[in-house]
Design a protein around this motif. Structure first.
Motif, PDB file in Angstrom:
ATOM      1  N   ASN A  27      63.499 -47.774 -30.223  1.00 44.89           N
ATOM      2  CA  ASN A  27      63.540 -49.037 -29.481  1.00 44.89           C
ATOM      3  C   ASN A  27      64.577 -49.039 -28.355  1.00 44.89           C
ATOM      4  N   VAL A  28      64.587 -47.937 -27.578  1.00 47.82           N
ATOM      5  CA  VAL A  28      65.414 -47.885 -26.367  1.00 47.82           C
ATOM      6  C   VAL A  28      64.526 -47.445 -25.212  1.00 47.82           C
ATOM      7  N   THR A  29      65.016 -47.554 -23.986  1.00 45.23           N
ATOM      8  CA  THR A  29      64.239 -47.112 -22.835  1.00 45.23           C
ATOM      9  C   THR A  29      64.262 -45.589 -22.739  1.00 45.23           C
ATOM     10  N   LYS A  30      63.292 -45.060 -22.021  1.00 43.63           N
ATOM     11  CA  LYS A  30      63.235 -43.610 -21.843  1.00 43.63           C
ATOM     12  C   LYS A  30      64.494 -43.083 -21.145  1.00 43.63           C
ATOM     13  N   PRO A  31      64.985 -43.749 -20.079  1.00 40.23           N
ATOM     14  CA  PRO A  31      66.234 -43.278 -19.453  1.00 40.23           C
ATOM     15  C   PRO A  31      67.428 -43.279 -20.401  1.00 40.23           C
ATOM     16  N   THR A  32      67.477 -44.287 -21.299  1.00 40.69           N
ATOM     17  CA  THR A  32      68.586 -44.336 -22.257  1.00 40.69           C
ATOM     18  C   THR A  32      68.546 -43.147 -23.188  1.00 40.69           C
ATOM     19  N   TYR A  33      67.337 -42.841 -23.726  1.00 45.21           N
ATOM     20  CA  TYR A  33      67.251 -41.695 -24.629  1.00 45.21           C
ATOM     21  C   TYR A  33      67.531 -40.394 -23.879  1.00 45.21           C
TER      22      TYR A  33
END
Length: 206
Positions: A27-33
């Motif tokens: 449940n995080v954004t792709k950029p965050t991961y």
């Protein structure tokens, strides 16, 4: 440095996932991961989620070799340790026994630990830092020089323990010299409790 970002990338590729797929699972954004794989700070809770996705023990992220920790047998070797509210490594902070989360670790790395808690403050630097997660063994008796968790009145401390058997005075010392020791004579013993001994720490602040 434990190269958690590099380990995440290796685990993800070996498991056949894309970065967007893992990002969706936690449940995080792709950029965050993607930033996690590049070394961005990551919370204990998020690491726990990722450990479950990759089917490895949480502690594996802190081992030296990705392939080595993937070989750990989960069955019969994992212990669940409750994480309770934080304790102070400073001038005192009220503590409760509410369980915040559960930590799953290999028994070989946490044998004897009864619970874990976060440290707030810098009085035990350089050995224990602000934000470290420490593992505690419940124990009512400590040897001089042991680092323990203590309740004094309503406040809870992480300090180094010393007891003078002649004067019956207890001294709780900080490792950071800017903090004065806490002296407790026999008149304070009814308000003083040893909650346990610190057996190790997990430092996830990279």
């Amino acid at each position: 440095m434990f190269d958690i970002g590099e380990k995440l990338k290796t685990l993800r590729i070996n498991a056949g996932f894309t970065q967007p797929e893992i990002a969706e699972k936690i449940n995080v954004t792709k950029p965050t991961y993607a930033a996690y794989e590049k070394g961005k700070d990551i919370s204990v809770n998020t690491l726990n989620e990722l450990a479950k996705i990759f089917n490895i023990p949480f502690e594996s992220f802190f081992m030296d070799n990705v392939e080595k920790f993937k070989q750990i047998e989960n069955k019969g070797t994992i212990k669940r340790i409750p994480i309770i509210s934080r304790v102070s490594a400073g001038r005192g902070e009220y503590g409760t026994d509410d369980i915040l989360e559960w930590l799953e670790m290999p028994v070989s790395l946490c044998d004897g630990a009864d619970y874990a808690t976060f440290v707030k403050g810098d009085s035990m630097e350089p050995k224990i830092l602000d934000g470290d997660l420490i593992l505690i063994k419940k124990d009512e008796y400590l040897d001089n020089g042991n680092i323990g968790i203590f309740r004094v009145g309503d406040d809870v401390f992480c300090k180094k323990y010393f007891n003078n058997p002649i004067t019956k005075e207890v001294i709780l010392k900080s490792l950071n010299s800017k903090y004065d020791p806490i002296y407790l004579d026999e008149n304070f013993h009814d308000d003083f409790y040893i909650l346990g001994r610190v057996i190790c720490k997990i430092d996830y602040n990279f």
